[in-house]
Motif scaffolding. Structure first.
Motif, mmCIF file in Angstrom:
data_model
loop_
_atom_site.group_PDB
_atom_site.id
_atom_site.type_symbol
_atom_site.label_atom_id
_atom_site.label_comp_id
_atom_site.label_asym_id
_atom_site.label_seq_id
_atom_site.Cartn_x
_atom_site.Cartn_y
_atom_site.Cartn_z
ATOM 1 N N THR A 76 0.476 5.366 2.801
ATOM 2 C CA THR A 76 0.826 5.899 1.486
ATOM 3 C C THR A 76 2.276 5.520 1.202
ATOM 4 O OG1 THR A 76 1.492 8.011 2.454
ATOM 5 C CG2 THR A 76 -0.771 7.820 1.681
ATOM 6 N N GLU A 130 -2.610 2.069 -13.429
ATOM 7 C CA GLU A 130 -3.274 3.256 -12.878
ATOM 8 C C GLU A 130 -2.498 3.869 -11.717
ATOM 9 O OE1 GLU A 130 -6.299 0.886 -9.867
ATOM 10 O OE2 GLU A 130 -6.903 1.259 -11.938
ATOM 11 N N MET A 131 -1.585 3.104 -11.141
ATOM 12 C CA MET A 131 -0.791 3.610 -10.016
ATOM 13 C C MET A 131 0.524 4.242 -10.465
ATOM 14 S SD MET A 131 -1.224 0.619 -7.145
ATOM 15 C CE MET A 131 -0.629 -0.722 -8.167
ATOM 16 N N LYS A 149 -2.024 2.641 -0.206
ATOM 17 C CA LYS A 149 -2.186 3.566 -1.324
ATOM 18 C C LYS A 149 -0.820 3.763 -1.966
ATOM 19 C CE LYS A 149 -3.773 8.200 -2.575
ATOM 20 N NZ LYS A 149 -4.303 9.498 -2.068
ATOM 21 N N VAL A 150 -0.698 3.366 -3.228
ATOM 22 C CA VAL A 150 0.610 3.263 -3.872
ATOM 23 C C VAL A 150 0.728 4.230 -5.041
ATOM 24 C CG1 VAL A 150 2.258 1.693 -4.967
ATOM 25 C CG2 VAL A 150 0.641 0.812 -3.258
ATOM 26 N N VAL A 151 1.872 4.903 -5.106
ATOM 27 C CA VAL A 151 2.247 5.694 -6.272
ATOM 28 C C VAL A 151 3.591 5.171 -6.759
ATOM 29 C CG1 VAL A 151 2.915 7.963 -7.141
ATOM 30 C CG2 VAL A 151 1.030 7.756 -5.500
ATOM 31 N N ALA A 172 4.483 -3.040 -6.124
ATOM 32 C CA ALA A 172 3.209 -2.331 -6.216
ATOM 33 C C ALA A 172 2.042 -3.293 -6.077
ATOM 34 C CB ALA A 172 3.133 -1.582 -7.552
ATOM 35 N N LYS A 182 -0.564 -3.120 -2.987
ATOM 36 C CA LYS A 182 -1.978 -2.933 -3.319
ATOM 37 C C LYS A 182 -2.830 -4.011 -2.661
ATOM 38 C CE LYS A 182 -5.128 -2.885 -7.309
ATOM 39 N NZ LYS A 182 -5.229 -3.062 -8.777
#
Length: 496
Positions: free
Chosen positions: A51, A164-165, A74-76, A65, A69
């Motif tokens: 993460t 979306e991220m 898992k990217v925020v 990002a 990806k």
């Protein structure tokens, strides 16, 4: 348990072990899933999904990002503004911003002014698989305005499914390690990220395996220290809040700083101001700027400022002076990371961020903390892409960093080389060297800068030094340009 059954179990276990060895199947400690690694001639490695929090959705944050990806992380992405772009998201309303940018918290991130155009041709700007090509109905100039680059970043975001991220209108207030006692075991390092939803004020605390800082370096104004500056009663502002020339109509303006923005803004102000005095430390200026001064009778070159007097007088070091209405500081920016708590393992000292191995990793916090986009004066997007690829592969376990002592030695050697070349500490991250980009690429297995990128960049630089006022619209490298546009990069990888 019978002997026959035990032999059968043992035989089955041996088959599984052989399958693991021959087929390169590994179990991910993070997902507990079996992962097949097909790495060609590379040493088989364990693919790990982590993460990751990316701070900033500008060019460096977006490409980070994308690469994370691609590696299965898992990217925020946390972005303080309402859209992607970072500096390239133009913000015209600066009325509530401090004119000199002295406040710790700023309301405006972008320092882009309305008329700003790129200083390098669009052909060299694109990422390795996403050319910055002209599109019908948009700004098709070779040196387009800032909105065109922003639209390119929006296209990049859409094509690679990055939006979306991203969490928009979110300000990161704190980043710190939660298990700092386990310095020797990177697999246990986790980061607490506290963010604030700007519209509601909601505070969110989250844990991440890694943090990528991609906040840019043109947001926090850097000001000179001038005698009398705090008592000067007339208008003073930093170029961070400059947007259009109209507020300076019929004024006497002193522009401090002869960088690209100082030159561009001075030229623009000659169209409305009574007088523009460009104050520069070195008076040995390029021929292109000399031509501009000759062409504009209300533009004057002045030496460094000695002092300011309350009633509006500006005194220069050569004894000359002028009474000005406004002083506009085009004096650059500070690197600042007010949210980061690293216990002094990453600090900013005279605008040097460090210690950072290859401008990217702290030897003491790597690879779980990284920085993308700190180097300046290079062909930025491809370089930042290579940084992002490196970070993503390190986090997935496909490559590794040298020991911390070797990284520290490399950093020390780099600092000494900069000092030997007479480069001030504050310019540590100003690379200005194609060879460095290629050396860096070799280090991480990323392709060299294409020859045509280097040639077009050099051609634009030389043209700007000779023809400052016209180089964006008039050039003499058409043959090179046409040859470049026939390159497979443009013909086979055209922007969708």
């Amino acid at each position: 348990m019978t002997t026959i059954r035990m032999r059968a179990i043992y035989k089955t276990m041996r088959k599984i072990i052989n399958l693991i060895i021959e087929s390169k199947i590994f179990s991910s400690p993070t997902t507990n899933k079996m992962v097949l690694v097909t790495s060609g001639n590379e040493v088989p490695t364990m693919s790990q999904s982590k993460t990751v929090c990316v701070i900033g959705a500008g060019p460096s944050g977006l490409v980070s990002a994308r690469e994370l990806k691609k590696e299965g992380h898992k990217v925020v992405v946390m972005e303080q503004n309402e859209d992607v772009g970072g500096q390239w998201l133009y913000q015209p309303n600066v009325e509530e911003e401090d004119p000199l940018g002295k406040f710790k918290t700023q309301k405006v991130h972008s320092s882009v002014y309305s008329s700003l155009r790129l200083t390098t041709p669009r052909e060299i700007m694109g990422f390795s698989d996403f050319p910055f090509t002209a599109k019908e109905g948009r700004d098709t100039r070779r040196f387009p305005g800032h909105e065109e680059l922003w639209l390119y970043l929006k296209d990049f975001c859409q094509v690679f499914g990055l939006r979306e991220m991203i969490r928009f209108n979110v300000r990161v207030d704190f980043v710190g390690m939660v298990n700092d006692d386990n310095d020797d075991d990177d697999s246990t390092k986790r980061w607490m990220v506290k963010s604030v939803e700007k519209k509601t004020g909601e505070v969110i605390e989250e844990l991440f395996d890694a943090v990528v800082v991609a906040t840019g370096h043109y947001a926090y104004p850097r000001l000179p220290s001038i005698k009398g500056m705090d008592y000067w009663k007339r208008k003073q502002l930093h170029s961070h809040v400059y947007r259009v020339p109209d507020p300076f109509r019929d004024e006497v303006v002193v522009v401090v700083g002869c960088s690209t923005s100082g030159q561009d803004i001075s030229i623009e102000l000659t169209g409305v101001a009574k007088e523009v005095h460009l104050s520069a430390k070195p008076l040995d200026i390029p021929r292109g700027l000399s031509k501009v001064i000759s062409n504009h009778k209300n533009l004057h070159l002045c030496p460094q400022i000695e002092s300011l007097e309350e009633e509006g007088r500006v005194n220069f070091v050569d004894g000359s002076c002028v009474v000005a209405d406004t002083i506009l500081y085009c004096t650059g920016y500070w690197y600042k990371f007010p949210f980061l708590e690293s216990k002094r393992r990453v600090e900013v000292d005279d605008n040097r961020v460090g210690p950072l191995f290859e401008h990217t990793f702290s030897p003491f916090l790597s690879p779980s903390l990284s920085f993308v986009g700190i180097p300046r004066k290079l062909i930025g997007f491809p370089f930042f892409e290579s940084q992002a690829k490196w970070i993503a592969k390190l986090l997935s376990g496909k490559t590794s960093l040298p020991p911390s002592d070797q990284m520290m030695q490399s950093i020390s050697d780099f600092y000494r080389s900069r000092e030997a070349d007479g480069i001030p500490k504050r310019n540590t991250h100003d690379i200005a060297d194609f060879n460095y980009s290629d050396k860096y690429a070799d280090y991480i297995g990323f392709p060299h800068l294409e020859g045509w990128r280097k040639e077009l960049c050099l051609s634009a630089i030389l043209n700007s030094l000779e023809n400052l006022e016209t180089y964006r619209d008039s050039w003499d490298d058409d043959d090179l340009l046409q040859e470049t546009l026939r390159n497979p990069y443009f013909t086979q990888l055209s922007t969708p």
